[in-house]
Design a protein around this motif. Structure first.
Motif, PDB file in Angstrom:
ATOM      1  N   UNK A  33       0.833  -1.199   0.000  1.00  0.00           N
ATOM      2  CA  UNK A  33       0.000   0.000   0.000  1.00  0.00           C
ATOM      3  C   UNK A  33       0.872   1.256   0.000  1.00  0.00           C
ATOM      4  N   UNK A  34       0.408   2.263  -0.713  1.00  0.00           N
ATOM      5  CA  UNK A  34       1.001   3.586  -0.676  1.00  0.00           C
ATOM      6  C   UNK A  34       0.010   4.472   0.064  1.00  0.00           C
ATOM      7  N   UNK A  40      -0.022  14.323   0.228  1.00  0.00           N
ATOM      8  CA  UNK A  40       1.423  14.120   0.164  1.00  0.00           C
ATOM      9  C   UNK A  40       1.728  12.650   0.413  1.00  0.00           C
ATOM     10  N   UNK A  41       2.481  12.035  -0.495  1.00  0.00           N
ATOM     11  CA  UNK A  41       2.828  10.627  -0.351  1.00  0.00           C
ATOM     12  C   UNK A  41       3.867  10.443   0.740  1.00  0.00           C
ATOM     13  N   UNK A  46       8.295   5.402   6.907  1.00  0.00           N
ATOM     14  CA  UNK A  46       7.930   6.434   7.872  1.00  0.00           C
ATOM     15  C   UNK A  46       6.573   6.193   8.530  1.00  0.00           C
ATOM     16  N   UNK A  47       5.898   5.100   8.194  1.00  0.00           N
ATOM     17  CA  UNK A  47       4.548   4.854   8.721  1.00  0.00           C
ATOM     18  C   UNK A  47       4.528   4.771  10.247  1.00  0.00           C
ATOM     19  N   UNK A  58      -6.516  10.980   4.819  1.00  0.00           N
ATOM     20  CA  UNK A  58      -5.653   9.839   4.509  1.00  0.00           C
ATOM     21  C   UNK A  58      -6.281   9.014   3.386  1.00  0.00           C
ATOM     22  N   UNK A  59      -5.454   8.646   2.425  1.00  0.00           N
ATOM     23  CA  UNK A  59      -5.882   7.766   1.338  1.00  0.00           C
ATOM     24  C   UNK A  59      -4.902   6.601   1.240  1.00  0.00           C
ATOM     25  N   UNK A  60      -5.444   5.414   0.990  1.00  0.00           N
ATOM     26  CA  UNK A  60      -4.635   4.216   0.740  1.00  0.00           C
ATOM     27  C   UNK A  60      -4.699   3.937  -0.757  1.00  0.00           C
ATOM     28  N   UNK A  61      -3.550   3.820  -1.388  1.00  0.00           N
ATOM     29  CA  UNK A  61      -3.493   3.625  -2.825  1.00  0.00           C
ATOM     30  C   UNK A  61      -2.734   2.350  -3.155  1.00  0.00           C
TER      31      UNK A  61
END
Length: 68
Positions: A33-34, A40-41, A46-47, A58-61
């Motif tokens: 997942x990104x 901002x990615x 860094x998670x 927040x978006x999960x891509x």
């Protein structure tokens, strides 16, 4: 605090990290997942250290390969 995850507002605990959110949201294949926070990615390394703040979006891509 309130954040928006994939278009849905959610109440979450103060101090929530992106890594914990991935677990809480039961993200499939989290290793692929990104994540973007406020458009901002984030680097995957860094998670654990990225703490979310009130109002964050927040978006999960997932990037998929394919084609010919």
């Amino acid at each position: 605090m309130t954040i928006t995850v994939a278009g849905n507002k959610k109440e979450v605990a103060e101090g929530l990290t992106v890594a914990q959110l991935i677990i809480d949201e039961d993200v499939e294949t989290p290793e692929y997942v990104t994540v973007s926070v406020n458009d901002e990615f984030l680097a995957s390394g860094t998670f654990e250290e990225t703490v979310l703040k009130d109002g964050d979006v927040v978006e999960f891509l997932y990037f998929m390969g394919g084609g010919q």
